[in-house]
Design a protein around this motif. Structure first.
Motif, PDB file in Angstrom:
ATOM      1  N   GLY A  31     -53.247 -23.644 -10.105  1.00  0.00           N
ATOM      2  CA  GLY A  31     -53.005 -23.973  -8.708  1.00  0.00           C
ATOM      3  C   GLY A  31     -51.703 -23.365  -8.212  1.00  0.00           C
ATOM      4  O   GLY A  31     -51.132 -22.481  -8.835  1.00  0.00           O
ATOM      5  N   SER A  32     -51.270 -23.863  -7.070  1.00  0.00           N
ATOM      6  CA  SER A  32     -50.026 -23.376  -6.480  1.00  0.00           C
ATOM      7  C   SER A  32     -49.319 -24.536  -5.795  1.00  0.00           C
ATOM      8  O   SER A  32     -49.909 -25.592  -5.577  1.00  0.00           O
ATOM      9  N   ALA A  33     -48.072 -24.320  -5.475  1.00  0.00           N
ATOM     10  CA  ALA A  33     -47.272 -25.333  -4.769  1.00  0.00           C
ATOM     11  C   ALA A  33     -46.199 -24.617  -3.972  1.00  0.00           C
ATOM     12  O   ALA A  33     -45.844 -23.467  -4.272  1.00  0.00           O
ATOM     13  N   TRP A  34     -45.684 -25.286  -2.966  1.00  0.00           N
ATOM     14  CA  TRP A  34     -44.543 -24.747  -2.251  1.00  0.00           C
ATOM     15  C   TRP A  34     -43.369 -24.708  -3.220  1.00  0.00           C
ATOM     16  O   TRP A  34     -43.239 -25.549  -4.105  1.00  0.00           O
ATOM     17  N   ARG A  35     -42.501 -23.735  -3.049  1.00  0.00           N
ATOM     18  CA  ARG A  35     -41.348 -23.557  -3.931  1.00  0.00           C
ATOM     19  C   ARG A  35     -40.538 -24.850  -4.051  1.00  0.00           C
ATOM     20  O   ARG A  35     -40.137 -25.237  -5.159  1.00  0.00           O
ATOM     21  N   ALA A  36     -40.268 -25.528  -2.958  1.00  0.00           N
ATOM     22  CA  ALA A  36     -39.460 -26.753  -2.994  1.00  0.00           C
ATOM     23  C   ALA A  36     -40.117 -27.819  -3.873  1.00  0.00           C
ATOM     24  O   ALA A  36     -39.435 -28.505  -4.641  1.00  0.00           O
ATOM     25  N   ALA A  37     -41.431 -27.956  -3.773  1.00  0.00           N
ATOM     26  CA  ALA A  37     -42.142 -28.942  -4.602  1.00  0.00           C
ATOM     27  C   ALA A  37     -42.115 -28.521  -6.065  1.00  0.00           C
ATOM     28  O   ALA A  37     -41.936 -29.362  -6.960  1.00  0.00           O
ATOM     29  N   MET A  38     -42.272 -27.239  -6.336  1.00  0.00           N
ATOM     30  CA  MET A  38     -42.220 -26.742  -7.714  1.00  0.00           C
ATOM     31  C   MET A  38     -40.878 -27.088  -8.339  1.00  0.00           C
ATOM     32  O   MET A  38     -40.810 -27.551  -9.475  1.00  0.00           O
ATOM     33  N   ARG A  39     -39.788 -26.887  -7.616  1.00  0.00           N
ATOM     34  CA  ARG A  39     -38.448 -27.204  -8.133  1.00  0.00           C
ATOM     35  C   ARG A  39     -38.280 -28.716  -8.319  1.00  0.00           C
ATOM     36  O   ARG A  39     -37.824 -29.179  -9.349  1.00  0.00           O
ATOM     37  N   ARG A  40     -38.628 -29.463  -7.278  1.00  0.00           N
ATOM     38  CA  ARG A  40     -38.421 -30.917  -7.300  1.00  0.00           C
ATOM     39  C   ARG A  40     -39.217 -31.593  -8.411  1.00  0.00           C
ATOM     40  O   ARG A  40     -38.721 -32.478  -9.098  1.00  0.00           O
ATOM     41  N   LEU A  41     -40.465 -31.153  -8.604  1.00  0.00           N
ATOM     42  CA  LEU A  41     -41.345 -31.784  -9.586  1.00  0.00           C
ATOM     43  C   LEU A  41     -41.322 -31.077 -10.944  1.00  0.00           C
ATOM     44  O   LEU A  41     -42.018 -31.505 -11.862  1.00  0.00           O
ATOM     45  N   ARG A  42     -40.533 -30.026 -11.036  1.00  0.00           N
ATOM     46  CA  ARG A  42     -40.319 -29.308 -12.306  1.00  0.00           C
ATOM     47  C   ARG A  42     -41.612 -28.794 -12.936  1.00  0.00           C
ATOM     48  O   ARG A  42     -41.830 -28.923 -14.136  1.00  0.00           O
ATOM     49  N   PHE A  43     -42.454 -28.209 -12.096  1.00  0.00           N
ATOM     50  CA  PHE A  43     -43.724 -27.666 -12.565  1.00  0.00           C
ATOM     51  C   PHE A  43     -43.509 -26.414 -13.422  1.00  0.00           C
ATOM     52  O   PHE A  43     -42.583 -25.633 -13.194  1.00  0.00           O
ATOM     53  N   TRP A  44     -44.414 -26.198 -14.367  1.00  0.00           N
ATOM     54  CA  TRP A  44     -44.465 -24.947 -15.096  1.00  0.00           C
ATOM     55  C   TRP A  44     -44.849 -23.847 -14.114  1.00  0.00           C
ATOM     56  O   TRP A  44     -45.727 -24.041 -13.263  1.00  0.00           O
ATOM     57  N   HIS A  45     -44.195 -22.698 -14.236  1.00  0.00           N
ATOM     58  CA  HIS A  45     -44.500 -21.550 -13.378  1.00  0.00           C
ATOM     59  C   HIS A  45     -44.130 -20.272 -14.109  1.00  0.00           C
ATOM     60  O   HIS A  45     -43.584 -20.302 -15.212  1.00  0.00           O
ATOM     61  N   ARG A  46     -44.449 -19.154 -13.480  1.00  0.00           N
ATOM     62  CA  ARG A  46     -44.137 -17.840 -14.044  1.00  0.00           C
ATOM     63  C   ARG A  46     -42.979 -17.223 -13.278  1.00  0.00           C
ATOM     64  O   ARG A  46     -42.831 -17.450 -12.081  1.00  0.00           O
ATOM     65  N   ALA A  47     -42.199 -16.421 -13.999  1.00  0.00           N
ATOM     66  CA  ALA A  47     -41.113 -15.663 -13.367  1.00  0.00           C
ATOM     67  C   ALA A  47     -40.998 -14.319 -14.062  1.00  0.00           C
ATOM     68  O   ALA A  47     -41.409 -14.163 -15.212  1.00  0.00           O
ATOM     69  N   THR A  48     -40.431 -13.359 -13.341  1.00  0.00           N
ATOM     70  CA  THR A  48     -40.226 -12.024 -13.893  1.00  0.00           C
ATOM     71  C   THR A  48     -38.739 -11.776 -14.109  1.00  0.00           C
ATOM     72  O   THR A  48     -37.889 -12.314 -13.394  1.00  0.00           O
ATOM     73  N   TYR A  49     -38.437 -10.965 -15.103  1.00  0.00           N
ATOM     74  CA  TYR A  49     -37.067 -10.604 -15.464  1.00  0.00           C
ATOM     75  C   TYR A  49     -37.049  -9.105 -15.718  1.00  0.00           C
ATOM     76  O   TYR A  49     -37.644  -8.633 -16.688  1.00  0.00           O
ATOM     77  N   VAL A  50     -36.390  -8.360 -14.833  1.00  0.00           N
ATOM     78  CA  VAL A  50     -36.303  -6.910 -14.957  1.00  0.00           C
ATOM     79  C   VAL A  50     -34.866  -6.560 -15.324  1.00  0.00           C
ATOM     80  O   VAL A  50     -33.956  -6.703 -14.506  1.00  0.00           O
ATOM     81  N   VAL A  51     -34.671  -6.124 -16.556  1.00  0.00           N
ATOM     82  CA  VAL A  51     -33.342  -5.708 -17.001  1.00  0.00           C
ATOM     83  C   VAL A  51     -33.196  -4.228 -16.660  1.00  0.00           C
ATOM     84  O   VAL A  51     -33.978  -3.399 -17.110  1.00  0.00           O
ATOM     85  N   VAL A  52     -32.201  -3.936 -15.820  1.00  0.00           N
ATOM     86  CA  VAL A  52     -31.958  -2.579 -15.334  1.00  0.00           C
ATOM     87  C   VAL A  52     -30.896  -1.944 -16.220  1.00  0.00           C
ATOM     88  O   VAL A  52     -29.788  -2.471 -16.351  1.00  0.00           O
ATOM     89  N   CYS A  53     -31.245  -0.799 -16.841  1.00  0.00           N
ATOM     90  CA  CYS A  53     -30.362  -0.105 -17.775  1.00  0.00           C
ATOM     91  C   CYS A  53     -29.946   1.241 -17.201  1.00  0.00           C
ATOM     92  O   CYS A  53     -30.759   1.928 -16.584  1.00  0.00           O
ATOM     93  N   ASN A  54     -28.687   1.624 -17.446  1.00  0.00           N
ATOM     94  CA  ASN A  54     -28.250   2.963 -17.043  1.00  0.00           C
ATOM     95  C   ASN A  54     -28.174   3.868 -18.278  1.00  0.00           C
ATOM     96  O   ASN A  54     -28.401   3.413 -19.407  1.00  0.00           O
ATOM     97  N   ALA A  55     -27.845   5.128 -18.071  1.00  0.00           N
ATOM     98  CA  ALA A  55     -27.827   6.107 -19.161  1.00  0.00           C
ATOM     99  C   ALA A  55     -26.731   5.826 -20.189  1.00  0.00           C
ATOM    100  O   ALA A  55     -26.799   6.326 -21.314  1.00  0.00           O
ATOM    101  N   ARG A  56     -25.727   5.012 -19.839  1.00  0.00           N
ATOM    102  CA  ARG A  56     -24.650   4.658 -20.770  1.00  0.00           C
ATOM    103  C   ARG A  56     -25.012   3.455 -21.639  1.00  0.00           C
ATOM    104  O   ARG A  56     -24.192   2.983 -22.424  1.00  0.00           O
ATOM    105  N   GLY A  57     -26.232   2.930 -21.485  1.00  0.00           N
ATOM    106  CA  GLY A  57     -26.640   1.770 -22.269  1.00  0.00           C
ATOM    107  C   GLY A  57     -26.160   0.452 -21.706  1.00  0.00           C
ATOM    108  O   GLY A  57     -26.246  -0.586 -22.363  1.00  0.00           O
TER     109      GLY A  57
END
Length: 181
Positions: A31-57
């Motif tokens: 299902g889905s929920a409004w962001r505020a309800a997801m935070r307030r009720l601490r629902f399980w959800h998905r998130a993305t994490y993009v680590v941005v790397c430069n040529a110097r590591g």
């Protein structure tokens, strides 16, 4: 008699009005929920994490604005955010990368995932890596500043958000980032 000057009121957190993809404790959509309800009720959800790397590591470190709803003023070691209702993780990652740092059209490399269940957050995180040596265009509503540090230096900074700390540590443990100082 005049009153002494007061500290300005803290900024009011901005909570976006958007539908979030909810998942169960096994990461199955439920299902889905409004962001505020997801935070307030601490629902399980998905998130993305993009680590941005430069040529110097080095990786890109972002200082969150003071109006962020979670960890205002904290340091993020990845671009990203919650996955919208019906949205695929790779599309959410590309969207967040473009919104937060202005990086468009870069090739995202899937790098696994992790579970973050801490501090009331219940997240299935999808990890991505991207190489970028160009300019950044910071989203003023979400990113106050950005700078580059080695992964080890970034992890040692005070105020790093716990979920992005975990994301970078997972990448280091998997050998996908170099641990050099």
């Amino acid at each position: 008699m005049t009153e002494p000057p007061r500290d300005p009121a803290p900024p009011v957190p901005h909570v976006a009005r958007e539908r979030i993809q909810l998942v169960d404790a096994r990461n199955r959509p439920c299902g889905s929920a409004w962001r505020a309800a997801m935070r307030r009720l601490r629902f399980w959800h998905r998130a993305t994490y993009v680590v941005v790397c430069n040529a110097r590591g080095e990786i890109c470190v972002q200082r969150r604005t003071l109006t962020k709803e979670v960890f205002p003023g904290g340091l993020d070691l990845a671009a990203g955010g919650v996955v919208g209702a019906g949205e695929a993780e790779h599309r959410a990652a590309s969207r967040e990368l473009a919104e937060e740092l202005g990086i468009r059209g870069a090739r995202l490399r899937p790098a696994g995932g992790f579970v973050h269940a801490e501090g009331g957050n219940h997240i299935f995180g999808s990890l991505f890596l991207v190489d970028h040596d160009g300019a950044l265009a910071l989203q003023a509503e979400e990113v106050a500043d950005a700078f580059w540090r080695s992964p080890a230096e970034a992890l040692a900074l005070p105020g790093v958000t716990p979920d992005t700390r975990q994301a970078v540590q997972v990448l280091l443990d998997a050998g996908l980032l170099e641990a050099r100082p």
